[in-house]
Design a protein around this motif. Structure first.
Motif, PDB file in Angstrom:
ATOM      1  N   THR A  48       0.620   3.764  -0.280  1.00  9.67           N
ATOM      2  CA  THR A  48       1.761   4.089  -1.122  1.00  9.67           C
ATOM      3  C   THR A  48       3.068   3.873  -0.385  1.00  9.67           C
ATOM      4  OG1 THR A  48       0.469   5.716  -2.361  1.00  9.67           O
ATOM      5  CG2 THR A  48       2.866   5.936  -2.445  1.00  9.67           C
ATOM      6  N   ASP A  61       4.831  -1.711  -4.466  1.00  9.12           N
ATOM      7  CA  ASP A  61       5.753  -2.138  -5.527  1.00  9.12           C
ATOM      8  C   ASP A  61       5.848  -1.107  -6.647  1.00  9.12           C
ATOM      9  OD1 ASP A  61       4.945  -5.693  -5.338  1.00  9.12           O
ATOM     10  OD2 ASP A  61       6.349  -4.467  -4.191  1.00  9.12           O
ATOM     11  N   SER A  62       4.749  -0.438  -6.920  1.00 11.35           N
ATOM     12  CA  SER A  62       4.701   0.495  -8.045  1.00 11.35           C
ATOM     13  C   SER A  62       5.554   1.739  -7.838  1.00 11.35           C
ATOM     14  CB  SER A  62       3.251   0.906  -8.320  1.00 11.35           C
ATOM     15  OG  SER A  62       2.703   1.575  -7.193  1.00 11.35           O
ATOM     16  N   VAL A  63       5.943   2.016  -6.596  1.00 12.76           N
ATOM     17  CA  VAL A  63       6.707   3.250  -6.338  1.00 12.76           C
ATOM     18  C   VAL A  63       8.113   2.987  -5.814  1.00 12.76           C
ATOM     19  CG1 VAL A  63       4.541   4.453  -5.837  1.00 12.76           C
ATOM     20  CG2 VAL A  63       5.962   3.611  -3.948  1.00 12.76           C
ATOM     21  N   GLU A  88       0.196   7.153 -13.878  1.00 12.85           N
ATOM     22  CA  GLU A  88      -0.442   6.233 -12.928  1.00 12.85           C
ATOM     23  C   GLU A  88      -0.292   6.708 -11.480  1.00 12.85           C
ATOM     24  OE1 GLU A  88      -0.299   4.778 -16.635  1.00 12.85           O
ATOM     25  OE2 GLU A  88       1.568   5.097 -15.515  1.00 12.85           O
ATOM     26  N   ASP A  89       0.557   7.670 -11.240  1.00 14.64           N
ATOM     27  CA  ASP A  89       0.723   8.229  -9.888  1.00 14.64           C
ATOM     28  C   ASP A  89      -0.323   9.297  -9.584  1.00 14.64           C
ATOM     29  OD1 ASP A  89       4.253   8.156 -10.530  1.00 14.64           O
ATOM     30  OD2 ASP A  89       3.088   6.710  -9.358  1.00 14.64           O
TER      31      ASP A  89
END
Length: 125
Positions: A48, A61-63, A88-89
């Motif tokens: 993460t 990238d998602s965070v 999604e987290d």
């Protein structure tokens, strides 16, 4: 003996925030890169965020733009500020310590390092 103790997980609604902490002991904290990995239910662990010994940071990238990793070397503590959380987290978040010689700029192999016991984060929609 390396010991990593995470805290701060919990249940939150989408859009909310949480701050995770990881207290480290048993090693020279300032010489270790630190990171957070997330394990969604039934899936593998995913990097993460990570922070190197000189304070450089990397994020999945998602965070990016939502999470902030930081470290306090005086307190041997790692943090993860998580904002604008979404379902999604959700997962168990693990604190990981890797000696700087294996750090690779924060992109160390998930097979390396010492791991905490994890703290659970659940985000509901």
């Amino acid at each position: 003996q390396v010991q990593l103790v995470e805290s701060g997980g919990g249940s939150v609604q989408a859009g909310g925030s949480l701050k995770l902490s990881c207290v480290a002991s048993g090693f020279d904290y300032s010489t270790y890169c630190m990171g957070w990995f997330r394990q969604p239910p039934g899936k593998g662990r995913v990097r993460t965020a990570a922070i190197t010994t000189d304070g450089s940071t990397i994020y999945a990238d998602s965070v990016k733009g939502r999470f902030t990793i930081s470290r306090d070397n005086a307190k041997n503590t790692l943090y993860l500020q998580m904002n604008s959380l979404n379902p999604e987290d959700t997962g168990t978040y693990y604190c990981v310590a890797v000696h700087r010689l294996r750090c690779n700029g924060g992109y160390w192999s998930a097979s390396f390092g010492d791991w905490g016991q994890g703290t659970r984060v659940t985000v509901s929609s």
